[in-house]
Write a protein that holds these residues in place. Structure first.
Motif, PDB file in Angstrom:
ATOM      1  N   ASP A  23       4.446   1.112   6.679  1.00  0.00           N
ATOM      2  CA  ASP A  23       4.114   2.512   5.744  1.00  0.00           C
ATOM      3  C   ASP A  23       3.551   3.107   6.307  1.00  0.00           C
ATOM      4  O   ASP A  23       3.424   4.585   6.199  1.00  0.00           O
ATOM      5  N   ASP A  24       1.944   2.913   6.884  1.00  0.00           N
ATOM      6  CA  ASP A  24       0.976   3.429   7.262  1.00  0.00           C
ATOM      7  C   ASP A  24       0.597   2.905   8.288  1.00  0.00           C
ATOM      8  O   ASP A  24      -0.064   2.573   8.229  1.00  0.00           O
ATOM      9  N   GLY A  60       1.523  -9.002   2.746  1.00  0.00           N
ATOM     10  CA  GLY A  60       2.434  -7.724   2.641  1.00  0.00           C
ATOM     11  C   GLY A  60       1.278  -7.386   3.638  1.00  0.00           C
ATOM     12  O   GLY A  60       1.886  -5.900   3.284  1.00  0.00           O
ATOM     13  N   LYS A  61       0.606  -7.805   4.694  1.00  0.00           N
ATOM     14  CA  LYS A  61      -0.428  -6.887   5.041  1.00  0.00           C
ATOM     15  C   LYS A  61       0.954  -5.662   6.001  1.00  0.00           C
ATOM     16  O   LYS A  61       0.349  -4.805   6.694  1.00  0.00           O
ATOM     17  N   GLN A  99       3.726  -5.526   6.027  1.00  0.00           N
ATOM     18  CA  GLN A  99       4.606  -4.093   5.307  1.00  0.00           C
ATOM     19  C   GLN A  99       4.072  -2.657   5.181  1.00  0.00           C
ATOM     20  O   GLN A  99       3.905  -1.569   5.057  1.00  0.00           O
ATOM     21  N   GLN A 100       2.639  -3.457   4.524  1.00  0.00           N
ATOM     22  CA  GLN A 100       1.170  -1.758   4.315  1.00  0.00           C
ATOM     23  C   GLN A 100       1.335  -1.111   6.238  1.00  0.00           C
ATOM     24  O   GLN A 100       1.327   0.178   5.983  1.00  0.00           O
ATOM     25  N   CYS A 104      -2.997   1.374   8.311  1.00  0.00           N
ATOM     26  CA  CYS A 104      -3.693   0.071   7.941  1.00  0.00           C
ATOM     27  C   CYS A 104      -3.206  -0.836   9.490  1.00  0.00           C
ATOM     28  O   CYS A 104      -3.276  -2.326   9.432  1.00  0.00           O
TER      29      CYS A 104
END
Length: 417
Positions: free
Chosen positions: A340-341, A333-334, A336-337, A345
Motif C-alpha cells: 500500500d505504501d 500483514g506487514k 500488505q502495508q 513502509c
C-alpha cells in the motif's frame, strides 16, 4: 517449538525420509518442516497463499505469432468443447497438434525423438515431488534407446477446472519460451484417454522460491534484517527479470508471477513456471493469484488506450521482490502495508537502491518500471547479465542436485523389488 527442536510428522516425515534416501545434500530437516499442504516441492499452479483466479474470456484472441507450432492453428478460444477433446492426444500423436519441443543438451536425435514420442507413456516413477488440488508432480526416469536414463518431472493435471483451452495455453507458453534459460523446459505433453493432462518437464530439484523464503523466514527468527544477502536477491531478481523480458518482448504476459511459480534449478538458477495463465498483453482480464494482482486489474475496463498487462507482471514482480527482501507471504500483514505504501513502509534495513527499485515496481501503472527499465536500475549496477544462466555468481548456496542416472536406476530397481 521452532528451529531444530521442532518435530516433524506425517507428510513432512515421509518427505524427509525420501530426501535422505535419495542422498539429497540440502539441510532436509529444516526444509521439511516448512512444507505446505498445497504448494510445496510441487510444480503446480496451486497458490502459495490464495487461489488461482482466471477470469479471461476464452473468446479473446491469444495469438502467438513467433511460435513454431507446425500444423497448429491458434484459433480463438470458445466455450464449446473442441472435437479433439473427446480423444486422447499427445505431443507426438498424428491426430494432435504438432509442437516442436526443444531437445535437452547432450541428447542424440534418436534419443530426443524417443523422449518426445514415448517419454510420458514409458517413464518410470521414482518419487512424488508434490500434490495439490489440480494434480500431482512425480520425479520420473525414461530409459532412452542409447541406454541413457533421462530424469525429468511429470506433471499430471486432473482438475475439472483445468480444461483443454487452459492446457493449450500452458503448452503454447512453454513452447514460446523454449529458448529462454529462465523458464522451465518442456520435453513432451499429452492428453490421456481418461482426460488427464500431462507434461514432461525439466526437473528443478531445489523446490520453489516460496519454499525457500518460508525456510529463510524461520531461520531469521524475527530479527530485523534482510531475508537473504543483497547479492542473492540481486541474482534471483535479475534472472526473473530476464525471463519476463523474454516473454514481454514476444507480446505476451505471464499473468501469474509469484514465488510459488518460480522453480529452483540444480545450479540455483530461478525458472519461471506455470504458464497456463500466459496470454497476449492485450488481454487485460484479471488472472493469476489475487494477492499478486496489480490494482488496475480490478478496473481493467477503465484503462486508457495502450494499456497492456506486462505492467501487471511487473507489479507482481515487485511483490515477489518485497518477499525476497523482507516479508514472505502469510506473515503478520506487514507485506500488505508495504504494498500500500512502499516508500513509507519498506523496512529501514532494506538498502536504498533496493527500496527505490521496489517503489518503481509497485508504483501506479503510469509510472511503473518495465522489465527493461528495472534491469537498468542502479540496484543491478555491475551485474554481468550475460552469464546469469550459469548459476549463482559468487553466492554461497547449498543446493540439492538432481539424482544421477545411476542413482535413478538403482532407486527404480529398489521400487520394483
Amino acid at each position: 517449538m521452532t528451529g531444530t527442536n521442532r518435530k516433524v510428522g506425517g507428510r513432512q516425515e515421509a518427505v524427509l525420509k525420501q530426501m535422505k534416501g535419495l542422498g539429497l545434500r540440502r539441510q532436509s530437516r529444516s526444509y521439511a518442516t516448512n512444507l505446505h499442504d498445497i504448494d510445496s516441492m510441487s510444480q503446480l499452479t496451486c497458490a502459495s497463499d490464495a487461489p488461482f483466479e482466471d477470469t479471461t474470456e476464452f473468446g479473446e484472441s491469444t495469438a502467438l505469432p513467433e511460435v513454431d507450432v507446425g500444423e497448429y492453428s491458434d484459433a480463438s478460444y470458445s466455450d464449446e468443447p473442441s472435437e479433439s477433446t473427446d480423444s486422447p492426444s499427445s505431443s507426438s500423436s498424428p491426430d494432435s497438434p504438432r509442437y516442436a519441443f526443444q531437445s535437452p543438451k547432450g541428447l542424440s536425435q534418436e534419443d530426443f525423438e524417443f523422449l518426445q514420442a514415448h517419454g510420458l507413456e514409458k517413464c518410470t516413477p521414482l518419487k512424488e515431488l508434490g500434490q495439490g488440488g489440480y494434480g500431482s508432480v512425480d520425479l520420473v526416469q525414461v530409459s532412452l534407446p542409447s541406454g541413457r536414463n533421462f530424469v525429468a518431472a511429470r506433471k499430471v493435471i486432473h482438475s475439472p477446472l483445468y480444461a483443454q483451452p487452459r492446457y493449450e495455453r500452458e503448452l503454447r507458453g512453454l513452447q514460446l519460451c523454449a529458448d529462454c534459460p529462465f523458464v522451465v523446459d518442456i520435453f513432451a505433453s499429452r492428453i490421456t484417454s481418461d482426460g488427464q493432462f500431462e507434461f514432461l518437464l525439466e526437473y528443478a530439484p531445489n523446490g520453489t522460491l516460496h519454499d525457500m523464503l518460508k525456510a529463510m523466514e524461520q531461520r531469521r527468527r524475527g530479527k530485523e534484517k534482510l531475508l537473504m544477502p543483497v547479492n542473492r536477491i540481486q541474482y534471483y531478481a535479475a534472472c526473473m527479470l530476464k525471463g519476463l523480458q523474454f516473454i514481454h518482448q514476444r507480446g505476451q504476459a505471464h499473468r501469474d508471477v509469484k514465488p510459488g511459480n518460480v522453480l529452483m534449478a540444480a545450479n540455483g538458477r530461478p525458472l519461471l513456471a506455470d504458464t497456463d495463465a500466459m496470454d497476449s498483453v492485450q488481454v487485460t482480464k484479471r488472472a493469476g493469484t489475487t494477492s499478486y494482482q496489480a490494482p488496475e486489474l480490478w478496473r481493467a475496463t477503465l484503462q486508457g488506450p495502450g494499456y497492456t498487462t506486462d505492467k501487471a507482471d511487473m507489479y507482481a514482480m515487485g511483490i515477489t521482490l518485497a518477499e525476497m527482501a523482507a516479508y514472505p507471504a502469510g506473515g503478520n500483514g506487514k507485506l500488505q502495508q508495504l504494498k500500500d505504501d512502499p516508500a513509507g513502509c519498506t523496512p529501514a534495513y532494506v538498502p536504498p537502491e533496493l527500496k527505490d527499485l521496489l517503489c518503481g515496481l509497485l508504483a501506479p501503472v503510469a509510472k511503473r518500471l518495465s522489465a527493461e527499465q528495472a534491469m537498468a536500475h542502479k540496484f543491478f549496477e555491475g551485474l554481468d547479465w550475460e552469464v546469469l544462466s550459469e548459476g549463482p555468481l559468487g553466492i554461497s548456496v547449498q543446493l540439492r542436485q538432481a539424482p544421477s542416472f545411476e542413482m535413478a536406476a538403482a532407486t527404480a530397481a529398489g521400487r520394483a523389488e
